[in-house]
Design a protein around this motif. Structure first.
Motif, PDB file in Angstrom:
ATOM      1  N   LEU A  15       0.904  -1.170   0.230  1.00 18.24           N
ATOM      2  CA  LEU A  15      -0.271   0.043  -0.359  1.00 18.24           C
ATOM      3  C   LEU A  15       0.948   1.274   0.025  1.00 18.24           C
ATOM      4  CD1 LEU A  15      -2.948  -0.996   2.588  1.00 18.24           C
ATOM      5  CD2 LEU A  15      -3.099  -0.350  -0.090  1.00 18.24           C
ATOM      6  N   VAL A  16       1.954   1.271   0.847  1.00 19.11           N
ATOM      7  CA  VAL A  16       2.670   2.620   0.865  1.00 19.11           C
ATOM      8  C   VAL A  16       3.720   2.564  -0.389  1.00 19.11           C
ATOM      9  CG1 VAL A  16       4.891   3.397   1.924  1.00 19.11           C
ATOM     10  CG2 VAL A  16       3.088   2.467   3.400  1.00 19.11           C
ATOM     11  N   GLY A  17       3.912   1.522  -1.052  1.00 25.61           N
ATOM     12  CA  GLY A  17       4.373   1.451  -2.427  1.00 25.61           C
ATOM     13  C   GLY A  17       3.680   2.392  -3.273  1.00 25.61           C
ATOM     14  N   GLN A  18       2.434   2.344  -3.176  1.00 26.01           N
ATOM     15  CA  GLN A  18       1.578   3.299  -4.027  1.00 26.01           C
ATOM     16  C   GLN A  18       1.694   4.416  -4.153  1.00 26.01           C
ATOM     17  OE1 GLN A  18      -2.394   0.234  -3.784  1.00 26.01           O
ATOM     18  NE2 GLN A  18      -2.381   2.185  -3.051  1.00 26.01           N
ATOM     19  N   LEU A  19       2.669   5.007  -3.312  1.00 22.66           N
ATOM     20  CA  LEU A  19       2.954   6.417  -3.149  1.00 22.66           C
ATOM     21  C   LEU A  19       3.879   6.752  -4.210  1.00 22.66           C
ATOM     22  CD1 LEU A  19       3.448   7.073   0.450  1.00 22.66           C
ATOM     23  CD2 LEU A  19       1.519   7.957  -0.593  1.00 22.66           C
ATOM     24  N   LYS A  20       4.496   5.642  -4.776  1.00 20.19           N
ATOM     25  CA  LYS A  20       5.579   5.959  -5.993  1.00 20.19           C
ATOM     26  C   LYS A  20       4.745   6.311  -7.363  1.00 20.19           C
ATOM     27  CE  LYS A  20       8.626   2.184  -4.278  1.00 20.19           C
ATOM     28  NZ  LYS A  20       9.578   1.014  -4.998  1.00 20.19           N
ATOM     29  N   ILE A  75      -3.834   6.074  -0.174  1.00 22.48           N
ATOM     30  CA  ILE A  75      -5.064   5.594  -0.159  1.00 22.48           C
ATOM     31  C   ILE A  75      -6.195   6.621  -0.269  1.00 22.48           C
ATOM     32  CG2 ILE A  75      -7.256   4.771   1.495  1.00 22.48           C
ATOM     33  CD1 ILE A  75      -4.999   3.284   3.212  1.00 22.48           C
ATOM     34  N   VAL A  76      -5.905   7.788  -0.011  1.00 26.52           N
ATOM     35  CA  VAL A  76      -6.746   8.916  -0.008  1.00 26.52           C
ATOM     36  C   VAL A  76      -6.517   9.970  -1.254  1.00 26.52           C
ATOM     37  CG1 VAL A  76      -7.498   8.994   2.380  1.00 26.52           C
ATOM     38  CG2 VAL A  76      -5.869  10.615   1.708  1.00 26.52           C
ATOM     39  N   GLY A  77      -5.160   9.685  -1.753  1.00 21.04           N
ATOM     40  CA  GLY A  77      -4.650  10.470  -2.967  1.00 21.04           C
ATOM     41  C   GLY A  77      -4.090  11.868  -2.224  1.00 21.04           C
ATOM     42  N   ASP A  78      -3.747  12.476  -3.208  1.00 24.43           N
ATOM     43  CA  ASP A  78      -2.701  13.702  -2.623  1.00 24.43           C
ATOM     44  C   ASP A  78      -3.926  14.844  -2.828  1.00 24.43           C
ATOM     45  OD1 ASP A  78      -0.884  15.668  -2.108  1.00 24.43           O
ATOM     46  OD2 ASP A  78      -0.463  16.027  -3.946  1.00 24.43           O
ATOM     47  N   ILE A  79      -4.493  15.412  -1.749  1.00 23.29           N
ATOM     48  CA  ILE A  79      -5.529  16.388  -1.735  1.00 23.29           C
ATOM     49  C   ILE A  79      -4.868  18.033  -1.642  1.00 23.29           C
ATOM     50  CG2 ILE A  79      -7.409  17.620  -0.591  1.00 23.29           C
ATOM     51  CD1 ILE A  79      -7.878  14.472   0.684  1.00 23.29           C
ATOM     52  N   ALA A  80      -5.102  18.729  -2.981  1.00 27.56           N
ATOM     53  CA  ALA A  80      -4.526  19.925  -2.845  1.00 27.56           C
ATOM     54  C   ALA A  80      -5.406  20.976  -2.677  1.00 27.56           C
ATOM     55  CB  ALA A  80      -4.065  20.139  -4.301  1.00 27.56           C
ATOM     56  N   PRO A  81      -4.773  22.090  -2.178  1.00 21.66           N
ATOM     57  CA  PRO A  81      -5.925  23.357  -1.596  1.00 21.66           C
ATOM     58  C   PRO A  81      -6.891  23.774  -2.869  1.00 21.66           C
ATOM     59  CG  PRO A  81      -3.475  24.007  -0.953  1.00 21.66           C
ATOM     60  CD  PRO A  81      -3.470  22.612  -1.901  1.00 21.66           C
ATOM     61  N   GLU A  94      -7.851  11.214   5.908  1.00 23.63           N
ATOM     62  CA  GLU A  94      -6.506  10.821   6.123  1.00 23.63           C
ATOM     63  C   GLU A  94      -6.426   9.933   7.404  1.00 23.63           C
ATOM     64  OE1 GLU A  94      -4.291  14.348   3.729  1.00 23.63           O
ATOM     65  OE2 GLU A  94      -4.178  14.194   5.732  1.00 23.63           O
ATOM     66  N   GLU A  95      -7.126  10.319   8.501  1.00 23.10           N
ATOM     67  CA  GLU A  95      -7.381   9.683   9.451  1.00 23.10           C
ATOM     68  C   GLU A  95      -7.842   8.234   9.552  1.00 23.10           C
ATOM     69  OE1 GLU A  95      -9.770  10.780  12.925  1.00 23.10           O
ATOM     70  OE2 GLU A  95      -7.947  11.010  14.226  1.00 23.10           O
ATOM     71  N   ALA A  96      -8.792   8.068   8.747  1.00 21.73           N
ATOM     72  CA  ALA A  96      -9.384   6.807   8.553  1.00 21.73           C
ATOM     73  C   ALA A  96      -8.254   5.865   7.645  1.00 21.73           C
ATOM     74  CB  ALA A  96     -10.590   6.768   7.674  1.00 21.73           C
ATOM     75  N   ALA A  97      -7.469   6.462   6.837  1.00 19.29           N
ATOM     76  CA  ALA A  97      -6.607   5.728   6.053  1.00 19.29           C
ATOM     77  C   ALA A  97      -5.298   5.277   6.775  1.00 19.29           C
ATOM     78  CB  ALA A  97      -5.829   6.768   4.866  1.00 19.29           C
ATOM     79  N   VAL A  98      -5.138   6.121   7.677  1.00 19.41           N
ATOM     80  CA  VAL A  98      -3.939   5.685   8.613  1.00 19.41           C
ATOM     81  C   VAL A  98      -4.255   4.789   9.348  1.00 19.41           C
ATOM     82  CG1 VAL A  98      -2.608   6.500  10.513  1.00 19.41           C
ATOM     83  CG2 VAL A  98      -2.802   8.075   8.728  1.00 19.41           C
ATOM     84  N   GLN A  99      -5.549   4.751   9.908  1.00 16.27           N
ATOM     85  CA  GLN A  99      -5.998   3.445  10.632  1.00 16.27           C
ATOM     86  C   GLN A  99      -5.975   2.180   9.829  1.00 16.27           C
ATOM     87  OE1 GLN A  99      -6.769   3.552  13.670  1.00 16.27           O
ATOM     88  NE2 GLN A  99      -6.247   5.927  13.730  1.00 16.27           N
TER      89      GLN A  99
END
Ligand SMILES: Nc1nc2c(ncn2[C@H]2C[C@H](O)[C@@H](COP(=O)(O)O)O2)c(=O)[nH]1
Ligand SMILES: [Mn+2]
Length: 195
Positions: A15-20, A75-81, A94-99
């Motif tokens: 899952l963390v690898g998806q950040l790539k 999990i939630v993607g990169d949320i921008a302003p 993001e809290e739900a994703a960290v859980q």
């Protein structure tokens, strides 16, 4: 759900690898070619934290904060302003994703990752505040590098405008000052002052 064992760890690492493969939204919205990923961003932030000479900061803690602060984005993607998602809703997602991520880990690792994420999210320590400034400094440095790559000095000015005045740590102020000097020289070279 494999929790706490090696299978859970592998699922977590995948899952963390998806950040790539999660491009940084801020660049996507500005049509930057080949935008960096979230993991690219966090890697350089961790290196920047490694460089600090500030003995009042726990350097190891800063490096860990840098590596965890955007982890939920796998999990939630990169949320921008520009997405106009409220701070509360972004925090909730993001809290739900960290859980979801950390329930795959052993209790001690789950606690460590959750505490790091909450520390950064709540800006509750000097280390978290320092890493937040690294987050923004890394972004404006990346903006400058994209302007150089595209030979478009000044194109990404809004990243500078929105972070102006947010830097207070002496080391980061020094780095931002040099970035601005070099960037402004490039901008001046393309539109010389009226003679
Ligand atoms: N155009 C802007 N985009 C911004 C700004 N601040 C952040 N961002 C982008 C950068 C990332 O893609 C995303 C979130 O960044 P985090 O590192 O906070 O997760 O939003 C800005 O001022 N202007
Ligand atoms: Mn970030």
């Amino acid at each position: 759900m494999a929790a706490g064992g090696v299978a859970g760890l592998l699922q977590f690492l995948r899952l963390v690898g998806q950040l790539k493969r999660v491009p940084r939204t801020g660049w996507v919205y500005r049509n930057v070619e080949k935008p960096e990923s979230v993991s690219d961003h966090m890697y350089r932030m961790a290196v920047m934290a490694l460089m600090t000479k500030d003995k009042s900061l726990n350097k190891d803690r800063c490096i860990r904060l840098a590596l965890v602060h955007d982890m939920a984005e796998c999990i939630v993607g990169d949320i921008a302003p520009a997405d106009n998602i409220s701070k509360e809703e972004k925090h909730r997602r993001e809290e739900a994703a960290v859980q979801q991520l950390t329930q795959l880990l052993s209790e001690d690792l789950r606690k460590e990752i959750c505490e790091l994420w909450e520390e950064y999210e709540n800006q509750s320590t000097a280390e978290a505040k320092f890493v937040k400034q690294l987050d923004q400094c890394e972004m404006i440095l990346q903006a400058f590098e994209y302007e150089e790559l595209e030979k478009a000095p000044g194109r990404l000015q809004d990243f500078y405008d929105s972070t102006a005045g947010k830097f207070v740590h002496p080391e980061i102020l020094q780095l931002v000052s040099v970035i601005n000097t070099e960037r402004n020289q490039k901008i001046a070279a393309t539109c010389p002052p009226h003679s």
